[in-house]
Design an enzyme around this catalytic site. Structure first.
Site, PDB file in Angstrom:
ATOM      1  CG  HIS A   1      -0.226  -0.119   2.523  1.00 45.01           C
ATOM      2  ND1 HIS A   1      -0.280  -1.243   3.304  1.00 45.01           N
ATOM      3  CD2 HIS A   1       0.594   0.735   3.171  1.00 45.01           C
ATOM      4  CE1 HIS A   1       0.461  -1.072   4.366  1.00 45.01           C
ATOM      5  NE2 HIS A   1       1.003   0.107   4.310  1.00 45.01           N
TER       6      HIS A   1
HETATM    7  C1  T46 Z   1       3.013   0.151   7.000  1.00 49.61           C
HETATM    8  C2  T46 Z   1       3.529  -1.215   7.297  1.00 49.61           C
HETATM    9  C3  T46 Z   1       5.004  -1.283   7.450  1.00 49.61           C
HETATM   10  C4  T46 Z   1      -4.824  -0.605  13.151  1.00 49.61           C
HETATM   11  O1  T46 Z   1      -5.982  -0.780  13.599  1.00 49.61           O
HETATM   12  N1  T46 Z   1      -4.045   0.409  13.637  1.00 49.61           N
HETATM   13  C5  T46 Z   1      -2.769   0.622  13.191  1.00 49.61           C
HETATM   14  O2  T46 Z   1      -2.091   1.551  13.676  1.00 49.61           O
HETATM   15  C6  T46 Z   1      -2.239  -0.238  12.164  1.00 49.61           C
HETATM   16  C7  T46 Z   1      -0.830  -0.022  11.628  1.00 49.61           C
HETATM   17  C8  T46 Z   1      -3.044  -1.231  11.685  1.00 49.61           C
HETATM   18  N2  T46 Z   1      -4.308  -1.410  12.178  1.00 49.61           N
HETATM   19  C9  T46 Z   1      -5.123  -2.513  11.633  1.00 49.61           C
HETATM   20  C10 T46 Z   1      -5.613  -2.328  10.203  1.00 49.61           C
HETATM   21  C11 T46 Z   1      -5.714  -3.763   9.703  1.00 49.61           C
HETATM   22  O3  T46 Z   1      -6.974  -4.287  10.042  1.00 49.61           O
HETATM   23  O4  T46 Z   1      -4.348  -3.706  11.648  1.00 49.61           O
HETATM   24  C12 T46 Z   1      -4.643  -4.508  10.517  1.00 49.61           C
HETATM   25  C13 T46 Z   1      -3.387  -4.798   9.716  1.00 49.61           C
HETATM   26  O5  T46 Z   1      -2.929  -3.554   9.151  1.00 49.61           O
HETATM   27  P1  T46 Z   1      -2.202  -3.487   7.729  1.00 49.61           P
HETATM   28  O6  T46 Z   1      -2.831  -4.451   6.797  1.00 49.61           O
HETATM   29  O7  T46 Z   1      -2.177  -2.063   7.291  1.00 49.61           O
HETATM   30  O8  T46 Z   1      -0.748  -4.006   8.116  1.00 49.61           O
HETATM   31  P2  T46 Z   1       0.587  -3.981   7.266  1.00 49.61           P
HETATM   32  O9  T46 Z   1       1.589  -4.755   8.047  1.00 49.61           O
HETATM   33  O10 T46 Z   1       0.345  -4.413   5.870  1.00 49.61           O
HETATM   34  O11 T46 Z   1       1.015  -2.441   7.216  1.00 49.61           O
HETATM   35  C14 T46 Z   1       1.479  -1.794   8.396  1.00 49.61           C
HETATM   36  C15 T46 Z   1       0.987  -0.343   8.398  1.00 49.61           C
HETATM   37  O12 T46 Z   1      -0.441  -0.322   8.249  1.00 49.61           O
HETATM   38  C16 T46 Z   1       1.613   0.481   7.319  1.00 49.61           C
HETATM   39  O13 T46 Z   1       1.456   1.843   7.646  1.00 49.61           O
HETATM   40  O14 T46 Z   1       3.693   0.940   6.367  1.00 49.61           O
HETATM   41  O15 T46 Z   1       2.898  -1.808   8.437  1.00 49.61           O
END
Ligand code: T46
Length: 140
Positions: free
Chosen positions: A57
């Site tokens: 993303h």
């Molecule tokens: C990034 C990479 C390195 C939350 O509720 N609060 C938060 O602060 C975060 C980061 C995530 N979430 C929830 C949203 C999703 O339901 O946790 C779940 C997994 O999040 P996401 O799919 O965005 O996770 P990654 O590991 O793909 O991405 C994260 C960060 O979102 C992003 O900013 O750069 O880590």
């Protein structure tokens, strides 16, 4: 919301200094001193299964420092034209990811921890999670 035209060359690897002695090392990140934005949130990725991928993303506004607090992993940066793979494997190095960059993380070693120092609180509307949409927005 406009998407920044930042490029992968705007994301740099920073050697955060460490204080070393025989009993171990310590690395400090202080707002307005060791980091060019104010930290509003810290989160960390861990227990990523072998072969797993995270990210995939871009963010409109968020900027981040990514740190391999333990173990190692790769970050693939993509500005819609060029791509670069960066291997993070030391807790005193931070990858500064500026807004408007597509990123994916893979090649996590067993037990690795990706610590993220972030400039904003969590807001889903700051995310672009569709790569084709990202490419279109980058052309504007
Ligand atoms: C990034 C990479 C390195 C939350 O509720 N609060 C938060 O602060 C975060 C980061 C995530 N979430 C929830 C949203 C999703 O339901 O946790 C779940 C997994 O999040 P996401 O799919 O965005 O996770 P990654 O590991 O793909 O991405 C994260 C960060 O979102 C992003 O900013 O750069 O880590």
């Amino acid at each position: 919301m406009n998407l920044s035209n930042n490029k992968i060359t705007d994301c740099i690897l920073i050697d955060i200094s460490s204080i070393q002695n025989q009993s171990g090392n310590i690395t400090v990140v202080e707002n307005n001193k060791d980091i060019p934005f104010s930290i509003q949130r810290i989160y960390y990725l861990y227990d990523v299964p072998g072969g797993g991928e995270r990210g995939g993303h871009a963010h409109y506004e968020l900027e981040q420092y990514l740190i391999a607090a333990s173990g190692s992993f790769d970050v693939i940066l993509d500005d819609g034209i060029n791509k670069k793979r960066i291997h993070l494997n030391r807790p005193n190095f931070a990858l500064h990811i500026v807004p408007g960059l597509w990123r994916a993380l893979d090649n996590f070693s067993s037990g690795s921890i990706c610590m993220v120092l972030a400039s904003h609180k969590y807001e889903e509307k700051d995310y672009i999670r569709d790569y084709n949409q990202y490419k279109e927005l980058k052309k504007k």
